[in-house]
Scaffold this active site. Structure first.
Site, mmCIF file in Angstrom:
data_model
loop_
_atom_site.group_PDB
_atom_site.id
_atom_site.type_symbol
_atom_site.label_atom_id
_atom_site.label_comp_id
_atom_site.label_asym_id
_atom_site.label_seq_id
_atom_site.Cartn_x
_atom_site.Cartn_y
_atom_site.Cartn_z
ATOM 1 N N HIS A 1 20.553 2.836 18.532
ATOM 2 C CA HIS A 1 19.745 1.623 18.725
ATOM 3 C C HIS A 1 20.147 0.576 17.693
ATOM 4 C CE1 HIS A 1 16.323 -1.111 18.960
ATOM 5 N NE2 HIS A 1 16.069 -0.881 17.687
ATOM 6 N N ASP B 1 38.426 -27.582 23.865
ATOM 7 C CA ASP B 1 38.288 -26.123 23.947
ATOM 8 C C ASP B 1 38.371 -25.572 22.532
ATOM 9 O OD1 ASP B 1 38.529 -23.332 24.672
ATOM 10 O OD2 ASP B 1 39.098 -24.036 26.664
ATOM 11 N N TRP C 1 21.964 3.871 11.249
ATOM 12 C CA TRP C 1 23.005 2.848 11.445
ATOM 13 C C TRP C 1 23.747 2.566 10.146
ATOM 14 C CZ3 TRP C 1 24.175 -2.229 9.870
ATOM 15 C CH2 TRP C 1 23.282 -2.798 8.986
ATOM 16 N N SER D 1 37.476 -7.641 16.496
ATOM 17 C CA SER D 1 36.963 -8.671 17.400
ATOM 18 C C SER D 1 36.207 -9.745 16.624
ATOM 19 C CB SER D 1 36.066 -8.011 18.441
ATOM 20 O OG SER D 1 35.283 -8.967 19.080
ATOM 21 N N SER D 2 35.316 -9.323 15.712
ATOM 22 C CA SER D 2 34.534 -10.304 14.951
ATOM 23 C C SER D 2 35.424 -11.165 14.077
ATOM 24 C CB SER D 2 33.524 -9.611 14.035
ATOM 25 O OG SER D 2 32.674 -8.817 14.768
ATOM 26 N N HIS E 1 24.702 -6.592 3.182
ATOM 27 C CA HIS E 1 23.799 -7.709 2.921
ATOM 28 C C HIS E 1 24.315 -9.026 3.486
ATOM 29 C CE1 HIS E 1 19.996 -9.043 1.776
ATOM 30 N NE2 HIS E 1 20.556 -10.158 1.418
ATOM 31 N N GLU F 1 26.043 -9.223 6.001
ATOM 32 C CA GLU F 1 25.871 -8.999 7.441
ATOM 33 C C GLU F 1 24.496 -9.471 7.923
ATOM 34 O OE1 GLU F 1 27.674 -8.057 9.924
ATOM 35 O OE2 GLU F 1 26.152 -7.493 11.405
ATOM 36 N N TYR G 1 22.807 -11.887 6.861
ATOM 37 C CA TYR G 1 22.821 -13.350 6.978
ATOM 38 C C TYR G 1 23.705 -13.797 8.133
ATOM 39 C CZ TYR G 1 20.100 -13.198 2.844
ATOM 40 O OH TYR G 1 19.100 -12.903 1.969
ATOM 41 N N SER H 1 17.449 -25.958 13.794
ATOM 42 C CA SER H 1 17.663 -27.303 13.273
ATOM 43 C C SER H 1 18.070 -28.296 14.357
ATOM 44 C CB SER H 1 18.744 -27.280 12.182
ATOM 45 O OG SER H 1 18.410 -26.336 11.203
ATOM 46 N N HIS I 1 19.907 -4.168 -3.907
ATOM 47 C CA HIS I 1 18.460 -4.092 -3.687
ATOM 48 C C HIS I 1 18.131 -3.177 -2.503
ATOM 49 C CE1 HIS I 1 18.676 -7.948 -0.995
ATOM 50 N NE2 HIS I 1 18.843 -6.885 -0.271
ATOM 51 N N HIS I 2 19.156 -2.765 -1.753
ATOM 52 C CA HIS I 2 18.925 -1.797 -0.674
ATOM 53 C C HIS I 2 18.887 -0.373 -1.210
ATOM 54 C CE1 HIS I 2 19.547 -4.656 2.650
ATOM 55 N NE2 HIS I 2 20.347 -5.262 1.809
ATOM 56 N N THR J 1 16.074 -20.519 1.142
ATOM 57 C CA THR J 1 15.429 -20.246 2.426
ATOM 58 C C THR J 1 14.154 -21.074 2.553
ATOM 59 O OG1 THR J 1 16.240 -18.007 2.116
ATOM 60 C CG2 THR J 1 14.809 -18.382 3.992
ATOM 61 N N LYS K 1 14.861 -24.596 3.542
ATOM 62 C CA LYS K 1 15.079 -24.769 4.981
ATOM 63 C C LYS K 1 13.751 -24.810 5.719
ATOM 64 C CE LYS K 1 18.702 -23.245 6.924
ATOM 65 N NZ LYS K 1 19.916 -24.027 6.800
ATOM 66 N N ARG L 1 10.289 6.331 8.008
ATOM 67 C CA ARG L 1 11.114 5.947 9.152
ATOM 68 C C ARG L 1 12.068 7.087 9.494
ATOM 69 N NH1 ARG L 1 15.573 1.808 6.531
ATOM 70 N NH2 ARG L 1 16.332 1.725 8.661
#
Lengths: 522, 182
Positions: free
Chosen positions: A68, A97, A136, A164-165, A248, A250, A252, A263, A297-298, A323, A326, A445
């Protein structure tokens, strides 16, 4: 038009180099992945409806949570944003293009193969010991020493989607730097283009890190190296450092394009220009820069010196500043505007409010002593689902509603889309809000069973999850209905107050080749 | 739009990708060096120290705890009779560890030391330790292994207990295990 002839049928889609065709394929691909990942989420919620084991054995449950997460992150959210980038960036900067159209085709067509590899791990005839079951985040040694055989398919799947990315990101960078219309300076670029170009830089910097991490996993598993194996002088904690150095930025990558989308939508329906454009650009860039400095921090609970904990705690909290800039800018954009609440605006407003909620629980988690209690509980699950579902996914849905009339030339069914909005916002909160409470009370979890006392919260979440999942089928109906004619023709400007080259300079539907002649930007 | 302009940026972005790929693999040795220099992780440099003209500090005592553990799949006994001892900083002590190969084949073991709390890791000095090199034991062979250490008198006063742990890993190369029919 003379060169509007192109292959039809399946060949059109296999060989297309057109940014709109490729954008559509990305968006449909991500929607299919969203449904597959969503079906897995419903499997998880079915099991968690009651304490005890009902439907899945613990190993299958672990595979469901793992796949998932992987499918939603790499299959749904990221391709959806690449699809939007393909559709919108050439139109927004006045280009015909994307800069590298063949690479664009290649980077899309890798994805179905990458995810076939990943999903093949679910076939029990191929893999009797099951699909990846380590979460994951694929921490070593769960994914190295104890990973099932299907882990190797997962590794090659990640390699492919990384390639690909990276190609998608390079294409965005080249397009934005080389193909802007005359007069469009960097500080005149639309916010969506800005957020995407920053995202693209994050992608080319961290996807190689992810690829390196899975390569080390592969050699640890099969070629006798010990990067993450303490028995051979390696260190499993180093895996977490490498993973989160990718992970991390990722997160963002999965939110910055949604910032860009909000915006555009909020100024349109407030009928005011975006408040503080320059500060929006600088805030986005500083969020991206800071994202490289906060990874640990993870992993506060791995055992870190106090100095390290303090540094990562404070650095993380500093991200709340740009943040916040914004969010206040969006609020100030709406201030004293003549606001109307069309569907894109509703989703954009829900995005701002609920993303802020997820951001606030993020600041709570940034506090080391607090995190040590919340770590690996449903509070964390609530936090990142609040920033991903009402954040990234509502952002994508808002973008689809906002630009769909421009893409198809037709208006969608406004009544149904509002029903879709209210169903989504109510059920997203029923699903994820109770997780804050069960998490604070100590529910872990990634465990298929739980203490009796959490039953009420979990039943609410499960009911909400089914509502939320099935509401998205209504979204699919609305989009297909709109492509087939919807509620009549859209005007060229589509929305009263819409700004940007795609609304002011192009008809609806937008022509196959966006700008044959570059427009003049003043 | 000129192709050379595209190519220019393409080369630069691919360069960033290549650089980051190098960086991630460079992170592995850098990480180990960083951990050894800072002592984070309790990872300590396993090198032989000399015990010369170290002043014994009899004004205080430090409690030393010794822990042994065996990694999964390592068919050895590994223990020490001395679980704890009170030491004067600066005085040389000797303890003995016992290992026995319970399997039916020759196995090489490697003990990996770790010190907690991590700020004490710089102040544990060993003049002799079985963890400096690998031990190869024949089937059923047993061995007593000495370890000589002293606690540096500069150990911060806030540290009252030092825990030294030894995790024993199977260091037999996979080829030789296969040759032995394991």
């Amino acid at each position: 038009m003379a060169h509007d002839h192109h292959p039809t049928g399946i060949k059109r889609w296999l060989f297309t180099t057109n940014h709109k065709d490729i954008g559509s394929m990305y968006l449909w691909f991500s929607f299919i992945m969203f449904l597959i990942g969503g079906a897995m989420a419903l499997g998880i919620r079915t099991e968690l409806f009651q304490p005890g084991l009902q439907f899945f054995d613990p190993n299958t449950f672990n595979s469901l949570t793992t796949l998932h997460g992987l499918i939603m992150v790499f299959g749904a959210v990221m391709p959806a944003f690449v699809g939007l980038a393909n559709w919108l960036i050439p139109m927004q900067i006045g280009a015909p293009d994307m800069a590298l159209p063949r690479m664009n085709n290649f980077s899309f067509w890798i994805l179905p193969f990458a995810f076939t590899l990943l999903l093949l791990s679910l076939v029990p005839q191929l893999f009797p010991d099951g699909a990846p079951n380590f979460g994951w985040t694929f921490y070593a040694p769960l994914s190295t020493k104890y990973g099932p055989a299907s882990t190797d398919f997962f590794i090659f799947g990640v390699h492919l989607m990384g390639i690909s990315s990276i190609m998608g990101a390079i294409n965005v960078i080249v397009t934005v730097f080389n193909m802007r219309a005359p007069g469009m300076t960097l500080m005149k670029m639309p916010m969506f283009v800005w957020t995407w170009v920053i995202t693209a830089f994050l992608l080319i910097m961290v996807m190689p890190v992810l690829a390196g991490a899975v390569t080390m996993m592969l050699t640890d598993r099969h070629f006798g190296t010990s990067f993450f194996d303490a028995a051979g002088g390696g260190d499993p904690v180093m895996f977490q450092h490498i993973f989160w150095f990718f992970g991390h930025p990722e997160v963002y990558i999965m939110i910055l394009p949604a910032f860009g989308i909000a915006s555009h939508i909020i100024p349109t329906f407030s009928r005011k220009p975006l408040f503080g454009y320059a500060s929006m650009v600088y805030a986005t860039a500083s969020i991206a820069f800071l994202s490289f400095l906060v990874w640990a921090h993870h992993m506060f609970t791995v055992g870190m010196p106090v100095a390290g904990e303090l540094y990562f705690m404070i650095a993380t909290m500093i991200i709340a500043v740009p943040t916040g800039v914004k969010i206040f800018n969006w609020v100030a954009t709406m201030w004293k505007g003549s606001i109307t609440f069309e569907t894109p605006m509703l989703f954009a407003l829900a995005f701002v409010i609920l993303f802020t909620l997820g951001g606030v629980s993020g600041v709570m988690l940034a506090m080391t002593p607090v995190d040590k209690q919340y770590h690996d509980t449903y509070f964390v699950v609530a936090h990142f689902h609040y920033v991903l579902f009402p954040g990234a996914i509502f952002g994508t849905i808002a973008a689809v509603y906002y630009w769909l009339p421009k893409w198809t030339g037709n208006m969608f069914n406004e009544t149904l889309s509002k029903i879709h909005f209210w169903l989504s916002i109510i059920s997203v909160n029923i699903t994820f809000f109770p997780m804050h409470f069960s998490g604070l009370a100590g529910m872990q979890r990634r465990v298929p069973d739980y203490n009796m006392m959490f039953e009420g919260f979990n039943q609410l979440s499960s009911i909400g999850a089914f509502m939320l999942g099935f509401s998205q089928l209504l979204f699919m109906y609305i989009v297909i209905n709109c492509i087939r004619g919807g509620q009549g023709k859209a005007t060229d400007n589509v929305w009263d107050g819409a700004e940007g080259l795609e609304f002011t300079h192009l008809p609806s539907p937008a022509p196959y080749h966006s700008f044959e002649k570059a427009p003049e930007v003043k | 739009m000129s192709n050379s302009k595209h190519k220019n940026i393409l080369v630069k972005t691919v360069g960033i990708v290549a650089l980051m790929t190098v960086f991630v693999f460079a992170m592995v040795p850098l990480y180990n060096v960083f951990c050894e220099i800072t002592g984070i992780n309790g990872k300590v440099l396993v090198s032989k120290e000399l015990y010369e003209s170290v002043k014994v500090d009899t004004s205080r005592k430090v409690k030393v705890e010794l822990i042994t553990s065996i990694n999964r799949g390592m068919p050895w006994d590994f223990s020490t009779d001395t679980k704890t001892l009170e030491v004067y900083p600066g005085k040389l002590y000797e303890v003995s560890f016992y290992a026995k190969n319970k399997s039916k084949s020759t196995i090489t073991g490697q003990a990996v030391p770790s010190v907690a709390p991590s700020q004490a890791s710089f102040y544990v000095s060993k003049t002799e330790c079985f963890c400096f090199d690998q031990q190869t034991l024949l089937a059923g062979e047993e061995i007593n292994m000495p370890m000589k250490f002293y606690i540096d008198p500069d150990l911060p006063d806030s540290v009252h207990t030092v825990t030294m742990s030894y995790a024993l890993f199977n260091a037999t190369s996979k080829d030789s295990t296969a040759a032995l029919g394991q």
